[in-house]
Design a protein around this motif. Sequence first.
Motif, PDB file in Angstrom:
ATOM      1  N   MET A   1      -9.387   1.185  10.553  1.00 12.05           N
ATOM      2  CA  MET A   1      -8.352   0.208  10.810  1.00 12.05           C
ATOM      3  C   MET A   1      -8.839  -0.728  11.902  1.00 12.05           C
ATOM      4  SD  MET A   1      -4.423   0.970  11.646  1.00 12.05           S
ATOM      5  CE  MET A   1      -3.458  -0.314  12.335  1.00 12.05           C
ATOM      6  N   GLN A   2      -8.519  -1.985  11.754  1.00 10.37           N
ATOM      7  CA  GLN A   2      -8.943  -2.965  12.738  1.00 10.37           C
ATOM      8  C   GLN A   2      -7.722  -3.591  13.397  1.00 10.37           C
ATOM      9  OE1 GLN A   2     -11.660  -5.846  11.238  1.00 10.37           O
ATOM     10  NE2 GLN A   2     -11.815  -6.921  13.160  1.00 10.37           N
ATOM     11  N   LEU A   3      -7.734  -3.657  14.717  1.00  9.68           N
ATOM     12  CA  LEU A   3      -6.638  -4.264  15.449  1.00  9.68           C
ATOM     13  C   LEU A   3      -6.798  -5.778  15.454  1.00  9.68           C
ATOM     14  CD1 LEU A   3      -6.488  -1.897  18.546  1.00  9.68           C
ATOM     15  CD2 LEU A   3      -5.066  -1.836  16.500  1.00  9.68           C
ATOM     16  N   THR A   4      -5.674  -6.474  15.583  1.00  5.72           N
ATOM     17  CA  THR A   4      -5.724  -7.925  15.678  1.00  5.72           C
ATOM     18  C   THR A   4      -6.269  -8.321  17.054  1.00  5.72           C
ATOM     19  OG1 THR A   4      -3.480  -8.052  16.544  1.00  5.72           O
ATOM     20  CG2 THR A   4      -3.741  -8.217  14.133  1.00  5.72           C
ATOM     21  N   GLU A  88       2.191  -2.470   6.817  1.00  4.82           N
ATOM     22  CA  GLU A  88       1.277  -1.525   6.180  1.00  4.82           C
ATOM     23  C   GLU A  88      -0.150  -2.054   6.266  1.00  4.82           C
ATOM     24  OE1 GLU A  88       2.474   0.313   2.413  1.00  4.82           O
ATOM     25  OE2 GLU A  88       4.308  -0.878   2.575  1.00  4.82           O
ATOM     26  N   VAL A  89      -1.113  -1.160   6.084  1.00  7.70           N
ATOM     27  CA  VAL A  89      -2.525  -1.546   6.137  1.00  7.70           C
ATOM     28  C   VAL A  89      -2.849  -2.521   5.005  1.00  7.70           C
ATOM     29  CG1 VAL A  89      -4.899  -0.694   6.031  1.00  7.70           C
ATOM     30  CG2 VAL A  89      -3.165   0.615   7.254  1.00  7.70           C
ATOM     31  N   VAL A  90      -2.308  -2.256   3.828  1.00  8.12           N
ATOM     32  CA  VAL A  90      -2.497  -3.171   2.686  1.00  8.12           C
ATOM     33  C   VAL A  90      -1.116  -3.587   2.178  1.00  8.12           C
ATOM     34  CG1 VAL A  90      -4.732  -2.264   1.954  1.00  8.12           C
ATOM     35  CG2 VAL A  90      -2.658  -1.266   1.037  1.00  8.12           C
ATOM     36  N   LEU A 106      -3.661   5.397  -3.091  1.00 11.67           N
ATOM     37  CA  LEU A 106      -4.293   4.769  -1.924  1.00 11.67           C
ATOM     38  C   LEU A 106      -3.265   4.362  -0.871  1.00 11.67           C
ATOM     39  CD1 LEU A 106      -6.825   3.722  -0.518  1.00 11.67           C
ATOM     40  CD2 LEU A 106      -6.525   1.572  -1.772  1.00 11.67           C
ATOM     41  N   ARG A 107      -2.150   3.803  -1.290  1.00 15.29           N
ATOM     42  CA  ARG A 107      -1.141   3.322  -0.353  1.00 15.29           C
ATOM     43  C   ARG A 107      -0.649   4.458   0.559  1.00 15.29           C
ATOM     44  NH1 ARG A 107       4.102  -0.165  -2.296  1.00 15.29           N
ATOM     45  NH2 ARG A 107       4.543  -1.120  -0.292  1.00 15.29           N
ATOM     46  N   LEU A 110      -3.468   5.529   2.981  1.00 18.44           N
ATOM     47  CA  LEU A 110      -3.633   4.562   4.074  1.00 18.44           C
ATOM     48  C   LEU A 110      -2.484   4.662   5.076  1.00 18.44           C
ATOM     49  CD1 LEU A 110      -4.976   1.461   2.126  1.00 18.44           C
ATOM     50  CD2 LEU A 110      -6.247   2.947   3.685  1.00 18.44           C
ATOM     51  N   ALA A 111      -1.278   4.923   4.595  1.00 14.36           N
ATOM     52  CA  ALA A 111      -0.131   5.096   5.501  1.00 14.36           C
ATOM     53  C   ALA A 111      -0.333   6.329   6.384  1.00 14.36           C
ATOM     54  CB  ALA A 111       1.164   5.202   4.699  1.00 14.36           C
ATOM     55  N   ARG A 112      -0.847   7.413   5.800  1.00 14.76           N
ATOM     56  CA  ARG A 112      -1.124   8.626   6.593  1.00 14.76           C
ATOM     57  C   ARG A 112      -2.234   8.355   7.612  1.00 14.76           C
ATOM     58  NH1 ARG A 112      -0.381  10.630   1.551  1.00 14.76           N
ATOM     59  NH2 ARG A 112      -2.598  10.908   1.142  1.00 14.76           N
ATOM     60  N   ALA A 113      -3.246   7.623   7.196  1.00 12.16           N
ATOM     61  CA  ALA A 113      -4.348   7.294   8.107  1.00 12.16           C
ATOM     62  C   ALA A 113      -3.850   6.419   9.263  1.00 12.16           C
ATOM     63  CB  ALA A 113      -5.466   6.589   7.349  1.00 12.16           C
TER      64      ALA A 113
END
Length: 171
Positions: A1-4, A88-90, A106-107, A110-113
């Motif tokens: 994950m990348q922060l803004t 959400e991530v995506v 995948l959704r 990614l939410a768990r991650a």
Amino acid sequence: MQLTRFTDIGLRVLMRLAADDVEHLHTSRGLAEELDVPYAHVAKVVSRLAEIGVVHARRGRTGGLMITELGRTARVGWVTRQLEGDSEVVDCDGPTPCPLRAGCALRGALARAQRAFYDSLDALTVADLIVAGPTRVRFLSGPELPTAPAPTPCGPGRAAMPVATDENRNP
């Protein structure tokens, strides 16, 4: 994950403000110069940090910025959520919804991650980020700390000779 970039600057500003032991006032312009980021970005970030209560900002000739007690004790994950938002991530349901979303795993993964990412940051407070290491020393002392010289390449079975420096020379 990348922060803004917004969150990155926000965390840097908090770390910088937390590095001071006393109630020292900073300016947005001074922080921008010190952290080497654009003033306009710092001004927006400081506004949000003040909004969530981790920074006290006072305008005027005697004004300035300082970290609040909440800012020192705030969990890094909480601060990051406040700056990043809860998106959400995506975006599977965006303007062009993903045709695979009905049966996609995948959704959820990614939410768990993302939750695990924030949970791991919640183990730290802002104060924890600056207590140890060179960050505190650098901000409080000014100049950059010297770095160790790069190791010299050695062939098989050969050891590098120690490099004489001012610190290890005999008086």
